[in-house]
Design an enzyme around this catalytic site. Sequence first.
Site, PDB file in Angstrom:
ATOM      1  N   SER A 123     -69.444 145.695  84.695  1.00  0.00           N
ATOM      2  CA  SER A 123     -70.037 144.350  84.624  1.00  0.00           C
ATOM      3  C   SER A 123     -71.557 144.387  84.641  1.00  0.00           C
ATOM      4  O   SER A 123     -72.166 145.224  85.332  1.00  0.00           O
ATOM      5  CB  SER A 123     -69.541 143.544  85.834  1.00  0.00           C
ATOM      6  OG  SER A 123     -70.298 142.365  85.981  1.00  0.00           O
ATOM      7  N   GLU A 125     -73.242 142.482  86.248  1.00  0.00           N
ATOM      8  CA  GLU A 125     -73.652 142.212  87.637  1.00  0.00           C
ATOM      9  C   GLU A 125     -74.171 143.487  88.303  1.00  0.00           C
ATOM     10  O   GLU A 125     -74.897 143.433  89.286  1.00  0.00           O
ATOM     11  CB  GLU A 125     -72.475 141.650  88.437  1.00  0.00           C
ATOM     12  CG  GLU A 125     -72.170 140.190  88.180  1.00  0.00           C
ATOM     13  CD  GLU A 125     -73.083 139.224  88.942  1.00  0.00           C
ATOM     14  OE1 GLU A 125     -73.460 139.537  90.079  1.00  0.00           O
ATOM     15  OE2 GLU A 125     -73.414 138.171  88.370  1.00  0.00           O
ATOM     16  N   TYR A 147     -69.273 142.382  95.034  1.00  0.00           N
ATOM     17  CA  TYR A 147     -68.556 142.541  93.761  1.00  0.00           C
ATOM     18  C   TYR A 147     -69.262 143.603  92.914  1.00  0.00           C
ATOM     19  O   TYR A 147     -68.643 144.545  92.412  1.00  0.00           O
ATOM     20  CB  TYR A 147     -68.531 141.197  93.026  1.00  0.00           C
ATOM     21  CG  TYR A 147     -68.150 141.265  91.563  1.00  0.00           C
ATOM     22  CD1 TYR A 147     -66.824 141.163  91.171  1.00  0.00           C
ATOM     23  CD2 TYR A 147     -69.120 141.421  90.559  1.00  0.00           C
ATOM     24  CE1 TYR A 147     -66.463 141.219  89.823  1.00  0.00           C
ATOM     25  CE2 TYR A 147     -68.770 141.482  89.225  1.00  0.00           C
ATOM     26  CZ  TYR A 147     -67.442 141.377  88.857  1.00  0.00           C
ATOM     27  OH  TYR A 147     -67.101 141.443  87.529  1.00  0.00           O
TER      28      TYR A 147
HETATM   29  P1  NAP Z   1     -60.067 136.924  85.780  1.00  0.00           P
HETATM   30  O1  NAP Z   1     -59.765 135.829  84.821  1.00  0.00           O
HETATM   31  O2  NAP Z   1     -60.465 136.551  87.168  1.00  0.00           O
HETATM   32  O3  NAP Z   1     -58.785 137.872  85.862  1.00  0.00           O
HETATM   33  C1  NAP Z   1     -58.662 138.816  86.874  1.00  0.00           C
HETATM   34  C2  NAP Z   1     -57.276 139.397  86.784  1.00  0.00           C
HETATM   35  O4  NAP Z   1     -57.143 140.380  87.821  1.00  0.00           O
HETATM   36  C3  NAP Z   1     -56.163 138.370  87.006  1.00  0.00           C
HETATM   37  O5  NAP Z   1     -55.116 138.644  86.118  1.00  0.00           O
HETATM   38  C4  NAP Z   1     -55.740 138.649  88.423  1.00  0.00           C
HETATM   39  O6  NAP Z   1     -54.403 138.343  88.692  1.00  0.00           O
HETATM   40  C5  NAP Z   1     -55.903 140.160  88.463  1.00  0.00           C
HETATM   41  N1  NAP Z   1     -55.903 140.661  89.830  1.00  0.00           N
HETATM   42  C6  NAP Z   1     -56.765 140.345  90.828  1.00  0.00           C
HETATM   43  N2  NAP Z   1     -56.419 140.997  91.946  1.00  0.00           N
HETATM   44  C7  NAP Z   1     -55.315 141.724  91.654  1.00  0.00           C
HETATM   45  C8  NAP Z   1     -54.490 142.601  92.394  1.00  0.00           C
HETATM   46  N3  NAP Z   1     -54.730 142.876  93.682  1.00  0.00           N
HETATM   47  N4  NAP Z   1     -53.446 143.176  91.768  1.00  0.00           N
HETATM   48  C9  NAP Z   1     -53.149 142.899  90.469  1.00  0.00           C
HETATM   49  N5  NAP Z   1     -53.918 142.079  89.709  1.00  0.00           N
HETATM   50  C10 NAP Z   1     -54.979 141.505  90.299  1.00  0.00           C
HETATM   51  O7  NAP Z   1     -61.197 137.882  85.215  1.00  0.00           O
HETATM   52  P2  NAP Z   1     -61.710 138.054  83.701  1.00  0.00           P
HETATM   53  O8  NAP Z   1     -62.812 137.080  83.478  1.00  0.00           O
HETATM   54  O9  NAP Z   1     -60.563 138.067  82.789  1.00  0.00           O
HETATM   55  O10 NAP Z   1     -62.400 139.484  83.762  1.00  0.00           O
HETATM   56  C11 NAP Z   1     -61.670 140.663  83.397  1.00  0.00           C
HETATM   57  C12 NAP Z   1     -62.423 141.874  83.941  1.00  0.00           C
HETATM   58  O11 NAP Z   1     -63.724 141.915  83.388  1.00  0.00           O
HETATM   59  C13 NAP Z   1     -62.616 141.875  85.446  1.00  0.00           C
HETATM   60  O12 NAP Z   1     -62.564 143.198  85.897  1.00  0.00           O
HETATM   61  C14 NAP Z   1     -64.012 141.310  85.637  1.00  0.00           C
HETATM   62  O13 NAP Z   1     -64.569 141.728  86.862  1.00  0.00           O
HETATM   63  C15 NAP Z   1     -64.692 141.937  84.436  1.00  0.00           C
HETATM   64  N6  NAP Z   1     -65.849 141.202  83.932  1.00  0.00           N
HETATM   65  C16 NAP Z   1     -65.714 139.894  83.577  1.00  0.00           C
HETATM   66  C17 NAP Z   1     -66.820 139.227  83.087  1.00  0.00           C
HETATM   67  C18 NAP Z   1     -66.711 137.781  82.659  1.00  0.00           C
HETATM   68  O14 NAP Z   1     -67.763 137.158  82.430  1.00  0.00           O
HETATM   69  N7  NAP Z   1     -65.534 137.222  82.511  1.00  0.00           N
HETATM   70  C19 NAP Z   1     -68.037 139.899  82.942  1.00  0.00           C
HETATM   71  C20 NAP Z   1     -68.115 141.235  83.291  1.00  0.00           C
HETATM   72  C21 NAP Z   1     -67.014 141.882  83.766  1.00  0.00           C
HETATM   73  P3  NAP Z   1     -53.954 136.993  89.439  1.00  0.00           P
HETATM   74  O15 NAP Z   1     -53.609 136.035  88.338  1.00  0.00           O
HETATM   75  O16 NAP Z   1     -52.759 137.453  90.218  1.00  0.00           O
HETATM   76  O17 NAP Z   1     -55.061 136.540  90.318  1.00  0.00           O
END
Ligand code: NAP
Length: 337
Positions: A123, A125, A147
Site C-alpha cells: 500500500s 500508506e 496499518y
Molecule cells: P476491503 O474491501 O476492506 O477487503 C478486505 C478483505 O479482507 C475482505 O474480503 C475481508 O473479509 C478480508 N479479511 C479481513 N480480515 C480477514 C481475516 N482475518 N481472514 C480472512 N479474510 C479477511 O479491502 P480492499 O479495498 O479490497 O483492498 C484489498 C487489499 O488492497 C487490502 O490488502 C488493502 O489493504 C490493500 N490496499 C487497498 C487500497 C485501496 O485503496 N482500496 C490501497 C492500497 C492497498 P470480510 O468481508 O470477512 O471482512
Amino acid sequence: MKRALITGITGQDGSFLAEFLLARGYAVYGLARRESWFRANNASHLAGRVEILFGDMTEGIDIASAVQDARPDEIYNLASQSRPGESWARAPETLMINGMAAIRLFETVRHACPAARVYHASSSEMFGRTTGAAQDEDTPFNPQNPYAAAKVYAHQMARIYRESYGMFIATGILFNHESERRPLHFVTQKIAYGAACAALGIGDSPDLNERGRPIVEHGHLALGNLEVARDWGHARDFVRAMWLILQQAEADDFVVGTGIVHTLRDLCDAAYAHVGLDWRAHVVSDPALVRPLETGRTVANPARARARLGWEPEIGFAQMVHGMVDAQLARLREAAA
Ligand code: NAP
C-alpha cells in the site's frame, strides 16, 4: 484452465478481481470468512461461479487448507484489516492479518506449491510522511499508522522470500482506489453518501458513523482534515494491474497509481456538484476526526507500471466520484421504496 486463489474475495478489490479473472476463463477460488460469505457481500453475485473456501487469515491451518484445496497457479493475497484509521484501535489484530498472515501464506506456498505466482497487496500508506516528490519503488518507507507498519513488514518479507527462495512473489504498492463497493466507513464513500443524502433532502441519515451517530446529522456531514491529499483511482483499473503484475517474466514490486493528486475538498466538490449542490453548505470539518498522525501528500510515480505492464488508468477521478454518488442515490432510493 488456470486456477487462481483470492484471499479477501468479499472485499472491494477481491470481488472486482474475481470478475476480471472469470472473464479470462480462470477457475476462481476465494478464501472467505464463513460469517462474511453468508451475508450480503461484494462477491455475493458470483456465488456458483467461484469456489469459496472458508477460513480466517489469522489461522495458519486455514491458509494451508485453502492453498492445498485450490492448487492455484496464481494467488492474490488481498485479505487485510484495510482501514488505516481504525488500525490504531486494532493494532495487534492488524499486525496479525496484514503482517503475519502474509508470512504464513508465503511459507505455505514455499512448501505446498512453490511454482505458484503470488501477488501481495502492499500500500502507498507505507510511504507515510512524504517529502513532496512523487513516490516510486525506490522511495523510502515512513509509515504513520499501525496499518502501514504491518504492510511494510509483509512487503519486506515478500522481497526476502523472493530473493531467498527464488519464489515468484510480486507486490503492488497500490495508491488509493475506490468504487461503489467501498465500505461506508471510508471517507470517500462517506462523501458520496453525504452528497446523495443532500440531494434527496435527508437531514439525518439511516446509516451511522463510528461514533454511532448518523453519518449525515442535521443536514451536515462531518469530516476530519479536508486538506488531506491523495492519488485516487478506480478499483476496476487497479485489479487489472494486479493481474498484469503476475503475467511478467519476473516477480517485482510495482507502484500503481494515477499520478494525479486531489484533496478531500476536490472530492467533496465533485460529489456535491454532481447533484447540483455546493458542498460548503453541507460538509463541516471536525477536529475530533483528524488522525493522530496523518499520512502525507502521497502521489504515485507509476513509470515502472506504465513501461513494463503497459498499464494506464481508464476511469478518471470525476467519473469515479459520480459513479459512487449514483450508487448511493440508488441505494437510498431503494431503501426508501
Ligand atoms: P476491503 O474491501 O476492506 O477487503 C478486505 C478483505 O479482507 C475482505 O474480503 C475481508 O473479509 C478480508 N479479511 C479481513 N480480515 C480477514 C481475516 N482475518 N481472514 C480472512 N479474510 C479477511 O479491502 P480492499 O479495498 O479490497 O483492498 C484489498 C487489499 O488492497 C487490502 O490488502 C488493502 O489493504 C490493500 N490496499 C487497498 C487500497 C485501496 O485503496 N482500496 C490501497 C492500497 C492497498 P470480510 O468481508 O470477512 O471482512
